[in-house]
Design an enzyme around this catalytic site. Sequence first.
Site, PDB file in Angstrom:
ATOM      1  N   HIS A  51     -11.768  -6.320   7.902  1.00  0.00           N
ATOM      2  CA  HIS A  51     -12.516  -6.126   6.659  1.00  0.00           C
ATOM      3  C   HIS A  51     -13.779  -5.324   6.922  1.00  0.00           C
ATOM      4  O   HIS A  51     -14.750  -5.428   6.198  1.00  0.00           O
ATOM      5  CB  HIS A  51     -12.875  -7.472   6.015  1.00  0.00           C
ATOM      6  CG  HIS A  51     -11.679  -8.289   5.620  1.00  0.00           C
ATOM      7  ND1 HIS A  51     -10.943  -9.003   6.535  1.00  0.00           N
ATOM      8  CD2 HIS A  51     -11.071  -8.470   4.428  1.00  0.00           C
ATOM      9  CE1 HIS A  51      -9.932  -9.617   5.911  1.00  0.00           C
ATOM     10  NE2 HIS A  51      -9.988  -9.301   4.633  1.00  0.00           N
ATOM     11  N   GLU A  76       0.835  -1.206   0.000  1.00  0.00           N
ATOM     12  CA  GLU A  76       0.000   0.000   0.000  1.00  0.00           C
ATOM     13  C   GLU A  76       0.864   1.248   0.000  1.00  0.00           C
ATOM     14  O   GLU A  76       0.533   2.255  -0.633  1.00  0.00           O
ATOM     15  CB  GLU A  76      -0.953  -0.012   1.207  1.00  0.00           C
ATOM     16  CG  GLU A  76      -2.063  -1.058   1.108  1.00  0.00           C
ATOM     17  CD  GLU A  76      -1.597  -2.490   1.360  1.00  0.00           C
ATOM     18  OE1 GLU A  76      -0.487  -2.670   1.915  1.00  0.00           O
ATOM     19  OE2 GLU A  76      -2.326  -3.430   1.001  1.00  0.00           O
TER      20      GLU A  76
END
Lengths: 435, 353
Positions: free
Chosen positions: B145, B76
């Site tokens: 998540h 990322e």
Amino acid sequence: MADAASNRPSLALHVPEPKSRPGDPVDFTEVHVPDAGAQPRPDEAAKPEEMRDLAYTLVRVLGDDDQAHGPWDPKLDPETLRTMLGHMAMVRAFDERMFRGQRQGKTSFYMKCTGEEATSVAASMALASDDMVFPSYRQQGILIARGYPLIEMINQIYSNAGDKLKGRQLPIMYSSREHSFFSISGNLATQTPQAVGWAMASAIKGDSRIAATWVGEGSTAEGDFHSACTFASVYNAPVILNVINNQWAISSFSGFAGAERTTFAARALGYGIAGLRVDGNDALACFAAQQWAANRARANQGPTLIEYFTYRAEGHSTSDDPSGYRSAQEREEWPLGDPIMRLKKHLIAIGEWDEERQQAMDLACAEEVKKTTKEAEKNGILGHGLHHPFHTMFEDVFEELPWHLQEQAKQATREREIKWPDQHPKDFAGEGAGK
Amino acid sequence: MSDTVEKNTKDTSMVNGRRMNMIEAINDALDIMLERDPDVIVMGEDVGYFGGVFRCTAGLQEKHGKTRVFDTPISECGIIGVAVGMGAYGLRPVPEIQFADYIYPGLDQLISEAARLRYRSAAEYIAPLTVRSPFGGGIFGGQTHSQSPESIFTHVSGLKTVIPATPYDAKGLLISCIEDNDPVIFFEPKRIYNGPFSGFYDKPVEPWKKHAASEVPEGYYKIPLGKARTVQEGEALTVLAYGTMVHVAEAVAKEKGVDAEILDLRTLVPLDIEAIEASVKKTGRCLIVHEATRTSGFGAELSALVTERCFYHLEAPVERVTGFDTPYPHSLEWAYFPGPVRIGEAMDKILKD
């Protein structure tokens, strides 16, 4: 917890320790300095694994006899060599003056690059002027080599009314789009994936420009450096990753970045990137390595990681005193010498220079910096009121001022009026400057 | 233009559009922008050949080529970092972070670099990125998540934060974000990718095609950033919400018969303060709803702004209904989620006075 009943050997944590601390004699016996000219120069399309040894030696051109040797000799004409020497001398003169300026209270902060001038000046001279550079904070040599006006640098250092960056940035965090010099950030190594991204963009658009980035050996420990190497490798990005191994990251010796086990150039091999390790105090070797990597990138042969082996001769910054953590003898006994002296001696050795011209040049550099400093001081020095208008603090956070920043800008203006009730905004020092 | 289009969607009959779920609307926005602007680049983990783990980028690589839409390494920090460099070159990257829960390795690049690049370079360099990332819970996503980290970004000077609640908005807002010259965090509420969620988890979920806001016009249109949407007008209290919680608040108000005025904020920074002020001054009561944890969440900022600006119009304390101050749990999801019971109780409390 240690298990007293176990007969397994106890583990022991290794904490690296430099060879010498303040007052200690210096030991550079482990620094292997190969002969100049002894390193092969592979084809610019060579596979990284075919040039493995170059990641563990030092590419050197200038020998003890002050002559250029071997296949890495870039064979520059004397005029280019004199220009290179001149830029390096200017960087040193500039550093001296700005350091003194900080001690005199004209600015809050400065960082010299003494001993590392070749790694920015000579290296960047091997690039095209529109190749994009993503420097760290110790590559002022690139700006000087690219002809960035000294007065702009000093205005920025003084954060004065003439500062192009409007006093927003800490001194030396330059930016010049016109000179393809990326805005310097205080956050270490962040520029390395950015350089890769710029290079990827250039490749996406079918451009011919390449990118180069500079990072200290200490900052190679940052995750960003790993990301940069991975992305550069994956996309075969036209980028040069320059690692300036000056042995010290503030007070931490290079062992804390992993130098006890391997070289920084050797990291390239794990990523499948070409790796070169260069005598960072040899301006000709610095130029030649960058030129090799630039040719490689331009020919779509991919990225190169270059380690410049050098020595940070001064403190980390004006806020640092190196006598607190390292031996003062190190600088004296550094086996690769001084980059400016070595290039000077080379020019003299080939009959293209002499001590008188050197003295005159040094004097001219000092004079020019002095004169430009005086000129910049007309725009103010830090804390003496000649700064940009208050409102500029709120500009450029976004392209347009949203309502909450408009409200806060009004607040700042109101505070100024309360603090200096007699001054009309137009009379206010610095108001309107830079517009 | 957006005003005209907005009126059209209120029609039940479709005008020059088709029904889309939020995934299709996002895909359509990216497709249009890739077509319109050769500088737009879409990249991220699994977004290329495969078309994204949520299918938001399906078919885009095949149509626009692999130098425009491509897969990245799992990094990322690298994804955001190279996007900043691409922006400095002059491209308009639209990187995807697979889950908002995994945006943290990219935070230094977002906070220290993308957000400050224009400011620190006095606009010599800009970072016109749009970071897309699925966020929010309600899907048994557990700790990593389900998170709603919007307040981390709203706290950063120089970043815009945008969260759509309908397919129509998702397309129009995403196009605006991509064209915006400032870095934008575009959080996609994955709970409502396929259909609006009422919060009554034991009831069947309706697909988007039965909802008016799933009518998405063909082609290019924009919804301006910084403008809230009035979901429904009301007199009894104002509800400030965004993302999934817009639909939950709407369902609860309907079930309880509360005459709530519901604002879907759509953009958190810059915030539509005028719409908020006007509504709260009208109703005199304000309920703030978000999935994110309570302490220092974006609700705290909203509550402070409403209190500062509407104090003399308030007839009850401003209430916040939020996730609890715990990591997002797996098995106790519906005990954590700020659902109908918690919202209903807060509405009763506000309306009691």
